[in-house]
Design a protein around this motif. Structure first.
Motif, short mmCIF file in Angstrom:
data_model
loop_
_atom_site.label_atom_id
_atom_site.label_comp_id
_atom_site.label_asym_id
_atom_site.label_seq_id
_atom_site.Cartn_x
_atom_site.Cartn_y
_atom_site.Cartn_z
N MET A 199 0.85 -1.19 0.00
CA MET A 199 0.00 0.00 0.00
C MET A 199 0.88 1.24 0.00
O MET A 199 2.06 1.17 0.36
CB MET A 199 -0.84 0.06 1.28
CG MET A 199 -1.85 -1.05 1.41
SD MET A 199 -2.60 -1.05 3.05
CE MET A 199 -3.54 0.46 3.00
N ALA A 216 -5.57 5.81 0.69
CA ALA A 216 -4.49 4.82 0.52
C ALA A 216 -4.72 4.02 -0.76
O ALA A 216 -5.85 3.66 -1.10
CB ALA A 216 -4.45 3.88 1.71
N SER A 217 -3.63 3.76 -1.45
CA SER A 217 -3.67 2.98 -2.69
C SER A 217 -3.12 1.58 -2.43
O SER A 217 -2.15 1.42 -1.68
CB SER A 217 -2.81 3.71 -3.72
OG SER A 217 -2.53 2.86 -4.80
N GLU A 218 -3.74 0.58 -3.03
CA GLU A 218 -3.19 -0.78 -3.03
C GLU A 218 -2.35 -0.91 -4.28
O GLU A 218 -2.83 -0.59 -5.39
CB GLU A 218 -4.36 -1.77 -3.04
CG GLU A 218 -3.92 -3.21 -3.25
CD GLU A 218 -5.14 -4.14 -3.41
OE1 GLU A 218 -6.27 -3.74 -3.07
OE2 GLU A 218 -4.93 -5.25 -3.91
N ASN A 219 -1.13 -1.34 -4.14
CA ASN A 219 -0.21 -1.34 -5.28
C ASN A 219 0.23 -2.73 -5.67
O ASN A 219 0.65 -3.51 -4.82
CB ASN A 219 1.03 -0.51 -4.95
CG ASN A 219 0.68 0.93 -4.62
OD1 ASN A 219 -0.25 1.49 -5.21
ND2 ASN A 219 1.39 1.51 -3.69
N SER A 229 -2.36 0.59 -9.48
CA SER A 229 -2.76 1.16 -8.19
C SER A 229 -4.28 1.14 -8.10
O SER A 229 -4.96 1.64 -9.00
CB SER A 229 -2.27 2.60 -8.05
OG SER A 229 -0.89 2.60 -7.78
N ALA A 233 -7.93 0.91 -1.45
CA ALA A 233 -7.24 -0.38 -1.27
C ALA A 233 -8.26 -1.39 -0.75
O ALA A 233 -9.14 -1.04 0.04
CB ALA A 233 -6.11 -0.20 -0.26
N THR A 240 -6.76 1.05 6.42
CA THR A 240 -6.44 2.30 5.70
C THR A 240 -6.29 3.46 6.68
O THR A 240 -5.46 4.34 6.48
CB THR A 240 -7.51 2.65 4.63
OG1 THR A 240 -8.79 2.60 5.23
CG2 THR A 240 -7.46 1.74 3.45
#
Ligand code: ADP
Ligand code: MG
Length: 390
Positions: A199, A216-219, A229, A233, A240
């Motif tokens: 993340m 928040a981004s999930e990567n 991305s 997330a 988060t």
């Protein structure tokens, strides 16, 4: 005398010049946001036709380490920033003596060295994977005993997109050390974290200490390069929230004025560990251009110019997919942009780089949709069409 947001003076007037050290895509997108708000842009980069130079008012073409060039940039600017953490810290600080530099030179120094970065995090009680600094083969061999495996050995400085890293699955006789020895003043040996997911959170902090974090981004990485991305997330809300709190703690502990991106691992037992920091806009925050009231780029411009932070509220779930040079190489240089843009909700960003190489970040596509699953499916489809794979 230019207004200095550090000293709480008036905001910089539109028409003032923002100087950016580095001419890559992050500088380009910062420049575009700045221009929208009436500011002017000066860029320092070794290449004449860099992505940011193409949208700048003035360009200083010189190596990053050229202090006179950095001072020249400072003299034509009212405020300075950098768009990549491998910028030359001595030159940046020399420029910073003439014109306010945000984030500070000390933030740049800390985050451009993985050993210093992790040391600063640990001193502030912030969680990281187990690690040790390695400056000799015996350090390395001792590290393999101290830290439980598997491991990653990284150069302390100048790595990016997984460059300068070796994963060690079973303890070796020093081969990994010898592979990286001499590539950086020091190396760092880390425990390889068998994470659930990665993340990141981009945090903005202004000169008065106000902070705001983007969702928040999930990567998802492919070959250690960010590929996708996903926002929000796909984790529980309390995770988060913790990610956001951790990002704020990092920004405050380093006294960042500007943006800082915090890359994290979510472990199998839902612990968050900080992997890496970037004191600048981040690839995983491109989605904010379409999805948030204020993009990460505009937020940076606001901080640099002493303007109030903008709302980071997100309009819709969104997914960003990177366009690497493969898309050009595999299609013999003719990606299908009409195909990519025929997918509903797809926005195309190209960085103006003339030469496509495998692994080189050439552009990205963002798609917003009602659900994250829909956004993911459409973003993937859009890229596949560009790639002539759909
Ligand atoms: N200690 C680690 N455990 C597990 N995966 C790692 C570790 N360090 C790096 N990685 C993987 O490699 C990627 C790139 O490493 P990172 O430290 O972020 O360097 P950079 O992005 O500068 O190349 C990470 O996003 C992650 O996928
Ligand atoms: Mg990284």
């Amino acid at each position: 005398m230019a207004a200095d947001p550090f000293r709480g003076d008036e905001p910089l007037e539109p028409g003032s010049v923002i100087g950016i050290i580095g001419g890559g895509q992050l500088g380009r997108m910062t420049a575009i946001a700045a221009r929208q708000m009436g500011y002017r842009i000066a860029v320092l980069d070794p290449a004449e036709d860099s992505p940011a130079a193409q949208v700048a008012d003035r360009v200083v073409v010189a190596p990053y380490a050229d202090r006179d060039a950095a001072r020249e940039l400072a003299r034509m600017s009212d405020v300075l920033t950098y768009e990549f953490e491998n910028a030359d810290a001595d030159a940046a600080e020399a420029a910073g003596e003439l014109t306010p530099l945000m984030p500070s030179g000390s933030v740049l120094r800390t985050t451009q060295n993985r050993v210093m970065e992790k040391g600063a995090l640990r001193r502030n009680g912030l969680p990281t994977a187990d690690y040790r600094a390695v400056t000799s083969e015996s350090d390395y061999m001792a590290g393999l005993k101290e830290i439980s495996g598997p491991w990653v050995l990284k150069t302390a400085t100048s790595g990016y997109d997984g460059k300068g890293q070796v994963v060690i699955k079973t303890a070796d006789g020093g081969e990994a050390y010898r592979q990286l020895e001499g590539r950086s003043p020091a190396l760092i040996l880390e425990r390889f974290v068998p994470f659930k997911l990665e993340m990141s959170v981009v945090c903005a902090r202004d000169g008065s200490g106000n902070v705001r974090t983007f969702p928040a981004s999930e990567n998802i990485h492919s070959n250690s390069i960010l590929d996708t991305s996903i926002v929000p997330a796909r984790v529980a809300p309390h995770i988060t929230e913790r990610a956001s709190d951790l990002a704020i703690a990092v920004a405050e502990s380093l006294d960042v004025v500007g943006l800082i991106a915090i890359e994290m691992f979510l472990t199998q037992d839902d612990e968050l560990l900080v992997n890496e920091l970037a004191p600048r806009p981040h690839n995983s925050g491109h989605y904010t251009i379409e999805a948030c009231h204020t993009s990460q780029y505009e937020q940076l411009v606001r901080v640099l110019c002493g303007l109030p932070l903008g709302s980071v509220e997100m309009q819709q779930p969104s997914v960003m997919v990177n366009l690497l040079g493969e898309v050009w190489v595999d299609t013999a240089n003719k990606p299908d942009w009409s195909g990519a843009l025929s997918v509903p909700g797809a926005s195309l960003h190209l960085y103006g780089k003339s030469e496509a190489r495998v692994g080189r970040k050439m552009g990205h596509i963002t798609v917003m949709a009602d659900t994250v699953e829909e956004a993911l499916a459409r973003a993937t489809e859009s890229r596949n069409r560009a790639w002539r794979r759909a």
